[in-house]
Design a protein around this motif. Sequence first.
Motif, short mmCIF file in Angstrom:
data_model
loop_
_atom_site.label_atom_id
_atom_site.label_comp_id
_atom_site.label_asym_id
_atom_site.label_seq_id
_atom_site.Cartn_x
_atom_site.Cartn_y
_atom_site.Cartn_z
N VAL A 56 35.95 61.21 35.41
CA VAL A 56 37.39 61.52 35.45
C VAL A 56 38.18 60.38 34.82
O VAL A 56 39.08 60.60 34.02
N SER A 57 37.82 59.15 35.17
CA SER A 57 38.53 58.00 34.60
C SER A 57 38.36 57.96 33.09
O SER A 57 39.30 57.65 32.36
N VAL B 153 40.69 60.69 31.50
CA VAL B 153 42.11 60.30 31.55
C VAL B 153 42.38 59.13 30.62
O VAL B 153 43.37 59.12 29.88
N THR C 12 47.96 59.62 40.09
CA THR C 12 46.50 59.66 40.00
C THR C 12 46.06 59.38 38.57
O THR C 12 45.10 58.63 38.34
N TRP D 43 46.36 55.74 37.99
CA TRP D 43 45.29 55.04 38.67
C TRP D 43 44.01 55.08 37.84
O TRP D 43 43.33 54.07 37.68
N HIS D 44 43.68 56.26 37.31
CA HIS D 44 42.46 56.39 36.53
C HIS D 44 42.49 55.53 35.27
O HIS D 44 41.48 54.92 34.91
N HIS E 128 42.07 51.98 36.45
CA HIS E 128 40.68 51.80 36.89
C HIS E 128 39.76 51.66 35.67
O HIS E 128 38.90 50.77 35.63
N ALA E 129 39.95 52.52 34.68
CA ALA E 129 39.12 52.46 33.46
C ALA E 129 39.33 51.14 32.74
O ALA E 129 38.37 50.50 32.29
#
Length: 189
Positions: free
Chosen positions: A133-134, A137, A161, A164-165, A168-169
Amino acid sequence: MGEPDPQLLVDCMRSDRRAQNHLYRHCYPVLMRVISRYVRDEQDAAPLVNQAFLNIIQSLDKKKEGLPFEAWARRIGINVAIDAFRKQQRRREKEETVELHLNGYAHTSDLNLAELNFSAETLEAMIRSLPEVSRQVFNLHALDGYPYSELAEMLQMTESTARWHVTHARQRLKNMIAATTSTKKSTHV
Protein backbone atom coordinates in the motif's frame (compact mmCIF):
# COMPACT_ATOMS: atom_id res chain seq x y z
CA MET A 1 7.37 6.46 -27.44
CA GLY A 2 6.39 9.41 -29.58
CA GLU A 3 3.27 9.92 -31.59
CA PRO A 4 2.12 6.94 -33.65
CA ASP A 5 1.16 7.45 -37.26
CA PRO A 6 -2.44 8.75 -37.44
CA GLN A 7 -3.24 6.16 -40.14
CA LEU A 8 -2.10 3.43 -37.76
CA LEU A 9 -4.64 4.63 -35.19
CA VAL A 10 -7.39 4.69 -37.82
CA ASP A 11 -6.49 1.15 -38.85
CA CYS A 12 -6.57 0.06 -35.20
CA MET A 13 -10.07 1.51 -34.80
CA ARG A 14 -11.09 -0.57 -37.85
CA SER A 15 -9.91 -3.71 -35.97
CA ASP A 16 -6.93 -4.29 -38.26
CA ARG A 17 -4.97 -6.90 -36.27
CA ARG A 18 -1.64 -6.05 -37.88
CA ALA A 19 -2.07 -2.39 -37.01
CA GLN A 20 -3.06 -3.32 -33.46
CA ASN A 21 0.01 -5.55 -33.15
CA HIS A 22 2.20 -2.69 -34.41
CA LEU A 23 0.62 -0.27 -31.92
CA TYR A 24 1.06 -2.83 -29.12
CA ARG A 25 4.80 -3.03 -29.84
CA HIS A 26 4.85 0.78 -29.91
CA CYS A 27 3.12 1.09 -26.51
CA TYR A 28 4.59 -1.89 -24.68
CA PRO A 29 7.83 -0.31 -23.32
CA VAL A 30 6.06 2.72 -21.85
CA LEU A 31 3.16 0.73 -20.41
CA MET A 32 5.52 -1.84 -18.88
CA ARG A 33 7.66 0.90 -17.33
CA VAL A 34 4.63 2.68 -15.84
CA ILE A 35 2.82 -0.41 -14.59
CA SER A 36 5.99 -2.04 -13.24
CA ARG A 37 6.20 0.73 -10.66
CA TYR A 38 2.97 -0.53 -9.11
CA VAL A 39 3.59 -4.27 -8.98
CA ARG A 40 6.30 -6.50 -7.56
CA ASP A 41 7.72 -7.88 -10.82
CA GLU A 42 7.33 -8.07 -14.60
CA GLN A 43 5.34 -11.27 -14.36
CA ASP A 44 2.63 -9.41 -12.41
CA ALA A 45 2.85 -6.43 -14.77
CA ALA A 46 2.36 -8.33 -18.05
CA PRO A 47 -1.40 -8.98 -17.69
CA LEU A 48 -1.94 -5.38 -16.62
CA VAL A 49 -0.01 -4.13 -19.67
CA ASN A 50 -2.29 -6.25 -21.84
CA GLN A 51 -5.38 -4.87 -20.09
CA ALA A 52 -4.10 -1.32 -20.51
CA PHE A 53 -3.50 -1.91 -24.20
CA LEU A 54 -6.99 -3.36 -24.60
CA ASN A 55 -8.37 -0.22 -22.92
CA ILE A 56 -6.31 1.92 -25.31
CA ILE A 57 -7.69 0.09 -28.35
CA GLN A 58 -11.25 0.36 -27.05
CA SER A 59 -10.84 4.06 -26.27
CA LEU A 60 -8.97 5.31 -29.35
CA ASP A 61 -12.08 7.06 -30.62
CA LYS A 62 -12.41 8.91 -27.29
CA LYS A 63 -8.86 10.30 -27.21
CA LYS A 64 -8.98 14.08 -27.24
CA GLU A 65 -7.30 15.66 -30.23
CA GLY A 66 -4.15 17.53 -29.28
CA LEU A 67 -3.50 15.37 -26.22
CA PRO A 68 -0.11 13.64 -26.62
CA PHE A 69 -0.61 9.93 -27.23
CA GLU A 70 2.06 8.88 -24.72
CA ALA A 71 0.55 10.95 -21.89
CA TRP A 72 -2.88 9.52 -22.68
CA ALA A 73 -1.55 5.93 -22.81
CA ARG A 74 0.40 6.40 -19.56
CA ARG A 75 -2.75 7.62 -17.81
CA ILE A 76 -4.63 4.54 -18.99
CA GLY A 77 -1.78 2.34 -17.70
CA ILE A 78 -1.85 4.05 -14.31
CA ASN A 79 -5.63 3.65 -14.10
CA VAL A 80 -5.36 -0.07 -14.88
CA ALA A 81 -2.73 -0.48 -12.15
CA ILE A 82 -4.91 1.41 -9.68
CA ASP A 83 -7.96 -0.71 -10.55
CA ALA A 84 -5.95 -3.91 -10.06
CA PHE A 85 -4.68 -2.58 -6.75
CA ARG A 86 -8.24 -1.82 -5.59
CA LYS A 87 -9.44 -5.30 -6.50
CA GLN A 88 -6.53 -6.87 -4.67
CA GLN A 89 -7.09 -4.62 -1.67
CA ARG A 90 -10.79 -5.58 -1.46
CA ARG A 91 -9.83 -9.26 -1.65
CA ARG A 92 -7.31 -8.80 1.16
CA GLU A 93 -9.84 -6.93 3.29
CA LYS A 94 -12.21 -9.85 3.00
CA GLU A 95 -9.48 -12.25 4.11
CA GLU A 96 -8.39 -10.30 7.16
CA THR A 97 -9.25 -7.13 9.02
CA VAL A 98 -6.38 -4.86 9.90
CA GLU A 99 -6.61 -1.63 11.82
CA LEU A 100 -4.18 1.14 11.12
CA HIS A 101 -3.65 3.55 14.01
CA LEU A 102 -2.23 6.78 12.73
CA ASN A 103 -2.18 8.79 15.98
CA GLY A 104 -1.96 11.99 13.96
CA TYR A 105 1.47 11.13 12.53
CA ALA A 106 2.13 13.60 9.74
CA HIS A 107 5.90 14.14 9.84
CA THR A 108 7.52 14.54 6.45
CA SER A 109 11.12 13.90 5.65
CA ASP A 110 13.38 15.28 2.96
CA LEU A 111 14.75 12.65 0.62
CA ASN A 112 17.34 14.07 -1.76
CA LEU A 113 18.42 11.24 -4.03
CA ALA A 114 20.22 13.58 -6.41
CA GLU A 115 23.20 13.71 -4.05
CA LEU A 116 23.57 9.94 -3.94
CA ASN A 117 25.00 7.61 -6.56
CA PHE A 118 22.39 4.92 -6.96
CA SER A 119 21.57 3.09 -10.11
CA ALA A 120 17.98 3.28 -11.28
CA GLU A 121 17.72 -0.48 -10.76
CA THR A 122 18.80 -0.19 -7.12
CA LEU A 123 16.28 2.54 -6.42
CA GLU A 124 13.52 0.62 -8.23
CA ALA A 125 14.33 -2.46 -6.16
CA MET A 126 14.14 -0.38 -2.98
CA ILE A 127 10.76 1.02 -4.00
CA ARG A 128 9.49 -2.47 -4.91
CA SER A 129 10.51 -3.71 -1.46
CA LEU A 130 8.21 -1.21 0.26
CA PRO A 131 4.97 -2.52 1.76
CA GLU A 132 2.41 -2.77 -1.02
CA VAL A 133 0.00 0.00 0.00
CA SER A 134 2.80 2.40 0.86
CA ARG A 135 4.49 1.64 -2.48
CA GLN A 136 1.28 2.33 -4.39
CA VAL A 137 0.60 5.62 -2.62
CA PHE A 138 4.25 6.72 -2.85
CA ASN A 139 4.37 6.00 -6.60
CA LEU A 140 1.17 7.92 -7.26
CA HIS A 141 2.27 10.94 -5.23
CA ALA A 142 6.04 11.16 -5.63
CA LEU A 143 6.50 9.70 -9.11
CA ASP A 144 3.24 10.45 -10.91
CA GLY A 145 2.46 13.74 -9.16
CA TYR A 146 -1.04 13.04 -7.88
CA PRO A 147 -2.12 15.34 -5.05
CA TYR A 148 -3.04 13.63 -1.78
CA SER A 149 -6.72 14.44 -2.18
CA GLU A 150 -6.97 12.82 -5.60
CA LEU A 151 -4.98 9.70 -4.80
CA ALA A 152 -6.88 9.23 -1.53
CA GLU A 153 -10.11 9.25 -3.50
CA MET A 154 -8.71 6.85 -6.14
CA LEU A 155 -7.50 4.39 -3.52
CA GLN A 156 -10.52 4.86 -1.27
CA MET A 157 -8.65 6.01 1.83
CA THR A 158 -8.51 9.21 3.83
CA GLU A 159 -6.11 11.95 2.87
CA SER A 160 -4.30 11.60 6.21
CA THR A 161 -3.81 7.88 5.53
CA ALA A 162 -2.38 8.70 2.11
CA ARG A 163 0.00 11.21 3.71
CA TRP A 164 1.03 8.62 6.29
CA HIS A 165 1.85 6.08 3.57
CA VAL A 166 4.00 8.57 1.65
CA THR A 167 5.82 9.55 4.83
CA HIS A 168 6.25 5.89 5.79
CA ALA A 169 7.62 5.05 2.32
CA ARG A 170 10.01 8.00 2.37
CA GLN A 171 11.32 7.05 5.80
CA ARG A 172 11.85 3.43 4.77
CA LEU A 173 13.61 4.52 1.59
CA LYS A 174 15.75 6.95 3.57
CA ASN A 175 16.74 4.12 5.95
CA MET A 176 17.53 1.77 3.04
CA ILE A 177 19.62 4.45 1.35
CA ALA A 178 21.46 5.22 4.58
CA ALA A 179 22.16 1.51 5.07
CA THR A 180 23.40 1.19 1.49
CA THR A 181 25.51 4.34 1.81
CA SER A 182 27.10 3.20 5.07
CA THR A 183 27.77 -0.23 3.55
CA LYS A 184 29.45 1.40 0.54
CA LYS A 185 31.52 3.67 2.81
CA SER A 186 32.67 0.79 4.99
CA THR A 187 33.73 -1.28 1.98
CA HIS A 188 35.73 1.66 0.54
CA VAL A 189 37.58 2.50 3.76
